[in-house]
Design a protein around this motif. Sequence first.
Motif, PDB file in Angstrom:
ATOM      1  N   LEU A  24       0.834  -1.196   0.000  1.00 62.76           N
ATOM      2  CA  LEU A  24       0.000   0.000   0.000  1.00 62.76           C
ATOM      3  C   LEU A  24       0.874   1.254   0.000  1.00 62.76           C
ATOM      4  N   ALA A  63      -3.662   4.146  -2.024  1.00 63.95           N
ATOM      5  CA  ALA A  63      -4.792   4.016  -1.100  1.00 63.95           C
ATOM      6  C   ALA A  63      -6.111   4.456  -1.716  1.00 63.95           C
ATOM      7  N   GLU A  88      -9.487   8.590   0.039  1.00 63.28           N
ATOM      8  CA  GLU A  88      -8.745   7.385   0.406  1.00 63.28           C
ATOM      9  C   GLU A  88      -9.371   6.704   1.617  1.00 63.28           C
ATOM     10  N   LEU A  92     -10.653   2.907   1.442  1.00 59.28           N
ATOM     11  CA  LEU A  92     -10.145   1.883   2.347  1.00 59.28           C
ATOM     12  C   LEU A  92     -11.255   1.291   3.209  1.00 59.28           C
ATOM     13  N   LEU A 102      -5.965  -5.369   5.923  1.00 51.08           N
ATOM     14  CA  LEU A 102      -4.809  -4.477   5.911  1.00 51.08           C
ATOM     15  C   LEU A 102      -3.881  -4.831   7.058  1.00 51.08           C
TER      16      LEU A 102
END
Length: 213
Positions: A24, A63, A88, A92, A102
């Motif tokens: 990422l 992201a 972002e 996410l 993640l």
Amino acid sequence: MKLRLTILFTFFTLLMYGQDLAILKYKGGGDWYSNPTALPNLIQFCNNNINTQMTTKPETVEAGSIDIFRFPLLHMTGHGNVLFDDDEVDNLRNYLKAGGFLHIDDNYGMKPYVIKELKKIFPNQELEELPTTHPIFSSAFIFKDGLPKIHEHDGKRPQAFGLYHETRLVILFTFESDLGDGWEDQEVHNDPEDVRLKALKMGANIVKYAFEN
């Protein structure tokens, strides 16, 4: 309705692309690109030991990009500042709710920035330390004492923190362990083989857990 359709679409996208992971890339000035040999070594270890079939050279995704939905597991590391903008954050959050995972491995110095940015994604949650009985410590290899210590920084014990969507662990933050340093080529940090093996085994646990939950 639009958000629900987006999450359904991204969930089926994750299923379609199968098992792989990506690095990422984030804003803020932190060195998201650190530990360049770490993930290739972890991938090779997993392919050889837990029957994954991951691409040996991991991709890098931003992201805010829809490309994150191609990967059930994102890996994030660095030493300094992290910044997610509003788009972002939304991206996410949708990714994690859709089934993504993640892993943030603190390479030293990330914690205050990570805590602040994760609050944007799940504002009603605090990072929770995972108990040593959590399945992530036994998904492939047994770590009865929890997260292993790989590199020494401040004399603190290693800790694994998590955030959840409903009952599913979706974010793992590994702190004061520095797994990524242990995954790197041996000559980078001159770690003993037993230390590198502990790091790789714990990494394999994270991969297996993320792919199966």
